[in-house]
Design a protein around this motif. Structure first.
Motif, PDB file in Angstrom:
ATOM      1  N   TRP A   1      69.234  62.826  86.469  1.00 13.91           N
ATOM      2  CA  TRP A   1      69.461  63.465  85.448  1.00 13.91           C
ATOM      3  C   TRP A   1      68.809  63.296  83.907  1.00 13.91           C
ATOM      4  N   THR A   2      68.364  62.028  83.811  1.00 11.59           N
ATOM      5  CA  THR A   2      67.905  61.647  82.546  1.00 11.59           C
ATOM      6  C   THR A   2      66.201  62.336  82.521  1.00 11.59           C
ATOM      7  N   GLU A   3      65.692  62.362  83.676  1.00  9.00           N
ATOM      8  CA  GLU A   3      64.300  63.092  83.838  1.00  9.00           C
ATOM      9  C   GLU A   3      64.537  64.623  83.664  1.00  9.00           C
ATOM     10  N   LYS A   4      65.433  64.975  84.076  1.00  5.92           N
ATOM     11  CA  LYS A   4      65.812  66.520  83.996  1.00  5.92           C
ATOM     12  C   LYS A   4      66.121  66.860  82.570  1.00  5.92           C
ATOM     13  N   ILE A   5      66.757  66.053  81.884  1.00  8.63           N
ATOM     14  CA  ILE A   5      67.347  66.393  80.389  1.00  8.63           C
ATOM     15  C   ILE A   5      65.965  66.114  79.283  1.00  8.63           C
ATOM     16  N   TYR A   6      65.196  65.088  79.768  1.00  4.98           N
ATOM     17  CA  TYR A   6      64.052  64.782  79.037  1.00  4.98           C
ATOM     18  C   TYR A   6      63.278  65.942  79.164  1.00  4.98           C
ATOM     19  N   ARG A   7      62.876  66.742  80.258  1.00  4.17           N
ATOM     20  CA  ARG A   7      61.751  67.693  80.568  1.00  4.17           C
ATOM     21  C   ARG A   7      62.396  68.920  79.731  1.00  4.17           C
ATOM     22  N   GLN A   8      63.462  69.124  79.974  1.00  3.07           N
ATOM     23  CA  GLN A   8      64.273  70.363  79.446  1.00  3.07           C
ATOM     24  C   GLN A   8      64.226  70.131  77.759  1.00  3.07           C
ATOM     25  N   THR A   9      64.610  69.136  77.469  1.00  2.00           N
ATOM     26  CA  THR A   9      64.383  68.949  75.917  1.00  2.00           C
ATOM     27  C   THR A   9      62.886  69.205  75.276  1.00  2.00           C
ATOM     28  N   GLU A  10      61.949  68.478  76.138  1.00  2.00           N
ATOM     29  CA  GLU A  10      60.637  68.995  75.707  1.00  2.00           C
ATOM     30  C   GLU A  10      60.324  70.278  75.526  1.00  2.00           C
TER      31      GLU A  10
ATOM     32  N   LEU B   1      64.055  61.856  72.268  1.00  2.00           N
ATOM     33  CA  LEU B   1      63.135  61.929  73.475  1.00  2.00           C
ATOM     34  C   LEU B   1      62.541  60.308  73.805  1.00  2.00           C
ATOM     35  N   THR B   2      62.344  59.569  72.698  1.00  2.00           N
ATOM     36  CA  THR B   2      61.705  58.368  72.974  1.00  2.00           C
ATOM     37  C   THR B   2      62.690  57.374  73.836  1.00  2.00           C
ATOM     38  N   PRO B   3      63.930  57.396  73.180  1.00  2.00           N
ATOM     39  CA  PRO B   3      64.851  56.322  74.373  1.00  2.00           C
ATOM     40  C   PRO B   3      64.662  56.940  75.647  1.00  2.00           C
ATOM     41  N   LEU B   4      64.816  58.081  75.911  1.00  2.00           N
ATOM     42  CA  LEU B   4      64.845  58.584  77.335  1.00  2.00           C
ATOM     43  C   LEU B   4      63.301  58.353  78.175  1.00  2.00           C
ATOM     44  N   ARG B   5      62.382  58.453  77.351  1.00  2.00           N
ATOM     45  CA  ARG B   5      61.240  58.217  77.991  1.00  2.00           C
ATOM     46  C   ARG B   5      60.896  56.745  78.363  1.00  2.00           C
ATOM     47  N   ASN B   6      61.606  55.891  77.358  1.00  2.00           N
ATOM     48  CA  ASN B   6      61.567  54.421  77.526  1.00  2.00           C
ATOM     49  C   ASN B   6      62.176  53.876  78.485  1.00  2.00           C
TER      50      ASN B   6
ATOM     51  N   GLU C   1      60.056  55.225  81.708  1.00  2.00           N
ATOM     52  CA  GLU C   1      58.969  54.406  81.718  1.00  2.00           C
ATOM     53  C   GLU C   1      59.063  52.904  81.853  1.00  2.00           C
ATOM     54  N   GLY C   2      60.230  52.637  81.599  1.00  2.00           N
ATOM     55  CA  GLY C   2      60.530  50.935  81.214  1.00  2.00           C
ATOM     56  C   GLY C   2      61.503  50.619  82.190  1.00  2.00           C
ATOM     57  N   ASP C   3      62.573  50.654  81.763  1.00  2.00           N
ATOM     58  CA  ASP C   3      63.662  50.258  82.575  1.00  2.00           C
ATOM     59  C   ASP C   3      63.802  50.510  84.229  1.00  2.00           C
ATOM     60  N   TRP C   4      63.461  51.833  84.239  1.00  2.00           N
ATOM     61  CA  TRP C   4      63.737  52.670  85.905  1.00  2.00           C
ATOM     62  C   TRP C   4      62.655  51.664  86.506  1.00  2.00           C
ATOM     63  N   ARG C   5      61.387  51.753  86.172  1.00  2.00           N
ATOM     64  CA  ARG C   5      60.257  51.095  86.774  1.00  2.00           C
ATOM     65  C   ARG C   5      60.501  49.639  87.247  1.00  2.00           C
ATOM     66  N   THR C   6      61.109  49.005  86.250  1.00  2.00           N
ATOM     67  CA  THR C   6      61.547  47.627  86.265  1.00  2.00           C
ATOM     68  C   THR C   6      62.370  47.383  87.467  1.00  2.00           C
ATOM     69  N   ILE C   7      63.702  48.126  87.145  1.00  2.00           N
ATOM     70  CA  ILE C   7      64.418  48.021  88.422  1.00  2.00           C
ATOM     71  C   ILE C   7      64.070  48.384  89.735  1.00  2.00           C
ATOM     72  N   SER C   8      63.338  49.485  89.780  1.00  2.00           N
ATOM     73  CA  SER C   8      62.790  49.868  90.934  1.00  2.00           C
ATOM     74  C   SER C   8      61.999  48.854  91.570  1.00  2.00           C
ATOM     75  N   ARG C   9      61.009  48.207  90.886  1.00  2.00           N
ATOM     76  CA  ARG C   9      60.233  47.063  91.217  1.00  2.00           C
ATOM     77  C   ARG C   9      61.137  45.616  91.733  1.00  2.00           C
ATOM     78  N   GLU C  10      61.878  45.676  90.903  1.00  7.76           N
ATOM     79  CA  GLU C  10      62.933  44.398  91.561  1.00  7.76           C
ATOM     80  C   GLU C  10      63.580  44.805  92.772  1.00  7.76           C
TER      81      GLU C  10
END
Length: 392
Positions: free
Chosen positions: A53-62, A146-151, A154-163
């Motif tokens: 949902w964060t990804e969808k909201i981010y894209r639509q806000t853009e 937009l910046t917090p959603l992108r962070n 690109e940051g927290d989600w990728r870190t959690i997925s890697r772990e």
């Protein structure tokens, strides 16, 4: 090229081992692995839902802030290069500012002293102001929302997925160590049960005793590897658990950003409304040299209604020295009129109107033909003819 055959064979072995561990035949084992944390499924589902949902909201806000990013200016390509070079994206002119610039350039060509040219100049000025307000809103929204959603994406989600992937590998390694230890213990038990004490077969006894010692050593090695794998798994499980439980703080952060985005939107629309009201007041002072042709459209009740016309300029009486309080109704020539639209008086010499009310109107010598004197009870003032339907 340094081609290491042993490393390739080792990687291939690990790949096929993982493939076997993920086959449907091992589904019961996967269910057993997931039982280590009762809230694992809940946290994982919440994390995945948050990401989607964060990804969808981010894209639509853009899309909302920049409806057509791929235009003739190459905006999307420019943003891509600036992002890769880690440089600040320069401020870009908005569509409103560009429209205002075109209007003002057209006014200069038509002549700023003409009615059309002067109106174009004024409208273009306010269109540029609207464009500047839009740019400020886009910048504020990009920083606060937009910046917090992108962070997060690109940051927290990728870190959690890697772990999470690393934790899954630790689980698989732990299962391999358990299976190896189990196999070694079974082989050790079989080797211990094989010795033959008959005098005719002393050689078999020696071989069996040697095999038993080898399997005992293998069991000790497997137990050590199991302890190491268990320690690594427990450590990675704790790291993953902390990251998953931190998703609630992400929701709190996104909630704060959402409030800031709504506040920025409210400020933007309020500024646009104020600018348009100012523009309407400015245009009301300009002389209108065109004739309004009402366009007929069906109203909600099915009755044909005409589009609301613009009120004419109302300074003719003051130019001729006439004062509204000195005007008297003629003995003959008064008429009844029905008000078609609401009208707010611009000054004390005019009379405010309400749609569908009936008033008495008449004219006086020297008065602008676009205006009449209207009376309603003890109230009297100028009214625009285009807002009236003369009845008699």
């Amino acid at each position: 090229m340094d081609f290491n055959v042993k490393k390739l064979a080792s990687d291939a072995g690990v790949f096929f081992t993982r493939a076997v561990q993920f086959t449907p035949k091992k589904s019961w084992a996967r269910q057993r692995r997931l039982s280590w944390m009762p809230t694992w499924r809940t946290c994982s589902l919440e994390l995945t839902c948050t990401k989607n949902w964060t990804e969808k909201i981010y894209r639509q806000t853009e899309i909302l802030l920049q409806p057509n990013p791929i235009d003739h200016t190459g905006a999307r390509i420019e943003e891509f290069f600036y992002e890769k070079l880690d440089k600040k994206i320069p401020s870009r002119i908005t569509n409103g500012e560009l429209l205002g610039q075109y209007m003002q350039d057209a006014a200069n060509d038509f002549g700023a002293a003409t009615p059309y040219g002067s109106t174009l100049m004024k409208v273009g000025e306010y269109q540029r102001k609207l464009g500047e307000t839009e740019r400020e809103f886009m910048q504020t929204s990009a920083i606060s929302f937009l910046t917090p959603l992108r962070n997060f994406l690109e940051g927290d989600w990728r870190t959690i997925s890697r772990e999470r992937r690393l934790l899954e590998n630790r689980r698989l390694d732990l299962d391999v160590c358990k299976a190896r230890l189990k196999k070694a213990k079974v082989a050790e038990a079989k080797a211990s049960a094989m010795p033959d004490f008959q005098e005719t077969r002393p050689r078999n006894y020696v071989l069996s005793a040697s095999a038993s010692a080898l399997w005992s050593e293998e069991v000790s090695k497997a137990e050590h590897e199991l302890r190491v794998a268990q320690t690594e798994f427990d450590r990675q499980a704790e790291v993953t658990r902390l990251l998953l439980e931190g998703i609630s703080s992400t929701h709190v952060n996104h909630l704060r950003c959402l409030h800031e985005f709504v506040e920025a939107q409210a400020t933007y629309y309020a500024q646009c409304h104020r600018l348009m009201q100012e523009l309407q007041r400015e245009l009301a002072r300009f002389p209108n040299t065109f004739t309004v042709t009402p366009s007929i459209s069906a109203g909600p009740s099915g009755v044909a209604q005409s589009a609301m016309p613009a009120a004419p300029h109302s300074k003719a009486m003051e130019a001729d020295g006439l004062k509204i309080e000195e005007v008297q109704a003629p003995a003959a020539g008064t008429r009844k009129a029905k008000v078609l639209y609401d009208y707010d008086a611009a000054d004390a010499t005019e009379l405010s109107l309400m749609a569908d009310e009936l008033i008495t109107v008449y004219t006086v010598p020297g008065m602008d033909p676009d205006w009449l004197i209207g009376e309603r009870g003890n109230q009297k003032g100028k009214v625009p003819v285009t807002y009236l339907e003369l009845l008699s």
